[in-house]
Design a protein around this motif. Sequence first.
Motif, PDB file in Angstrom:
ATOM      1  N   ARG A 176     -23.541  33.555  -5.690  1.00 24.98           N
ATOM      2  CA  ARG A 176     -24.181  32.693  -6.698  1.00 24.98           C
ATOM      3  C   ARG A 176     -25.556  33.219  -7.093  1.00 24.98           C
ATOM      4  NH1 ARG A 176     -25.298  26.513  -5.244  1.00 24.98           N
ATOM      5  NH2 ARG A 176     -26.737  27.585  -3.804  1.00 24.98           N
TER       6      ARG A 176
ATOM      7  N   GLY B  98     -26.893  34.915 -10.879  1.00 23.01           N
ATOM      8  CA  GLY B  98     -28.101  34.477 -11.590  1.00 23.01           C
ATOM      9  C   GLY B  98     -29.057  35.610 -11.893  1.00 23.01           C
ATOM     10  N   ARG B  99     -28.933  36.749 -11.212  1.00 24.85           N
ATOM     11  CA  ARG B  99     -29.870  37.861 -11.403  1.00 24.85           C
ATOM     12  C   ARG B  99     -29.309  38.978 -12.308  1.00 24.85           C
ATOM     13  NH1 ARG B  99     -32.247  38.620  -5.263  1.00 24.85           N
ATOM     14  NH2 ARG B  99     -33.215  36.543  -5.131  1.00 24.85           N
TER      15      ARG B  99
END
Length: 706
Positions: free
Chosen positions: A497, A501-502
């Motif tokens: 997760r 997001g990165r």
Amino acid sequence: MSSLSINYLFLANAALLVLLAVFLVGRRKSDITWIFFTTNIALALWNICIFLVEKRLWMEQLAAITRLQMLAAMVFANGLYYFSSSYPVSSSIKSNLINLSVFSGFTLGILFTDFFENAALINGEVVYLDEPGYPYYSAYLSLLGFSTLNKLVKAWKLHPEYRSRIRYFFIGISIYISCAIAFNLLLPSFGNNDFLIVGRLSATFAPVFFFYAITKHEFLDITVIINKGAAWVTTLGILLVAALYLNNITRTLPLLNVIALCAGVIVAALYAHPLQRFLLTTAKRKFIRGWYSTEEVINRLASRTTLEKNREAIFKEVVRVLDEVFELEDVLTIVAVRDDNEVFSYYKIAGKFQKIKSSDALIETMRDMTLCMKLEEAPAQVVTRLEELQFGKHRYGMILPFHSPEFLEGVVFLGGRSNQVPYTESDMRFFNNLISFLSPVLYRLTPMEKLEQLYNDSRQKLHEAEIQLIRAQKIESIIHATRQCHHEIRTPLNIIRLGIGRIKTLADLEVYKLIAREEIDHALEIVDETLTITEVDKSAGNRFGAININDVIHRCLRLIDRSRYDVVLDLGELPQIAAVFSDIQVVITNLIHNAMEAMPEGGVLAFTTRVNNSDVVITVEDQGEGIPESLRSKVWEPYFSGRGSQVGNSTAGRGWGLTIVNRIISAHQGTIRFTSEEKIGTRFIITLPCRKDENQKPSRLSQVYP
């Protein structure tokens, strides 16, 4: 010096005889007691005469002392004869009159003539001179002795109910006659006069045994006050007399005197209390009516009933022993009767054919009783029913119900004692002990087929309970493994997760794609291992197989919270063993849970495996509180849990964890043991046999541990 000191025994003997005579007449004045009194006084005078002669006292009256001695001996012999003739029923008057005439003739001859015997003091020694009438005198005494034995033999045959006391008369007279012949006739004929005193003193055995028989069996109201104080006084008296005697015979040798006195002090210190206990218990048992030893009575019953197979015979033996102890006025015994197949049929009165139904009010009441009860406290319907059964009213009585684990086997109703003394609290405790003792004796008679059925039923129930517990235990392990799996999967999912997001560019996508694959593989590995641990639905036929213990340990390590516990592994190269994978998991899981519960604040868990000859050895060790020494013998017992002492198990306090572990290891032909030290830790050592061939399997554990 020694011989002169020993002569004082004749005075002590005379005092004892007088004491017995006075005591008996004081208790009851009857023909038999007056005969006993006369016999004892005559024997006491005979002892005094011997003392006077041996001590060389009143030698100027030596002739009179000699005549008194002969007369006393003749009165003593007649006393024994008349005593035996009068017990238990007096013999014919004619024979007594003849003997009285002969006795009178000898008495006149002894008192007024020198026809029988004379004595003279020659050079300081007393010399007896047998006169022409002495052989007649000796023959008369011998005839009285044989007549006494003949009277006792006749009484034994005619009065069987008195044999228990006549036996004591035989013993007393037999000892007296045997000693007199051996020490006063045979040995002196060979020139040995060293034991004359033994033969002379042996005459006392007859009145002592007579006294015992009379007091024990004739006087129902006799009470001899024998307590600890009296026993100690007697003990100290015996020790004092012994000390004086030692001092007297050794006082001419100072060194020997000191040694003897020191030895006497040591002996007194070692044996004074045992002697006091012996005097106390023996005197009570022999002379106080109603006194008995519970242990002795139970042992007597055990020797008589252990091998008996008939219930009625067992109750008959119980009643016989109780009658011996308490001398009962009346007894009623009701016994359960079974058919040829040992199935209960009805109750009956022992010794009669009178049947009693199991629905009888008396039986219904007794069925609810487990302890003895005084008859006066019994319900009114019980008393009424006993009267109907011709068990009369008793001022004092007892009810003794006897049960086996199956049902009421019988009831014994005791009437009062012959001496009308009520039963005491001590007696009631004895009766309750008797009831407890007889229960397994009666249960022993249950047929083997029935016992086997009861055993199999109990075993089946236990087997089913074990199955349910192991199922519950496996479910608990599954729940624990599932929670641990969720905790382990959460880490790779969080990484994925965060990685998503990165992602900003395609280059980032390629980098995190590789990371995501690694974390997904990690999660899948965790899922696969958890599925293996929780797999319990395989068919029974495929449960046995070749397994490696190290694999089981690695899979079970998933249950350990690594944030709280450090794991130390020393796993060697192992051969395979034939076992049930899930059952070995249960074992390791239990030990892990025990270790973690023993270390609530965290700690080190160590696992070691190695090969020892043809066995695999597994060691599981913790650094917990340890098992207290008082509990170590109980850890394998069902329903035992050490959680209260910080040594718990995985059964949530039910106390089956280590019992099941032991059972599983035993079924795999292995062993398990442990060592433990408080505040240091516990080590469990498991030994399992290596797999020998492809077809070899342990016993069918699937039948026990599904």
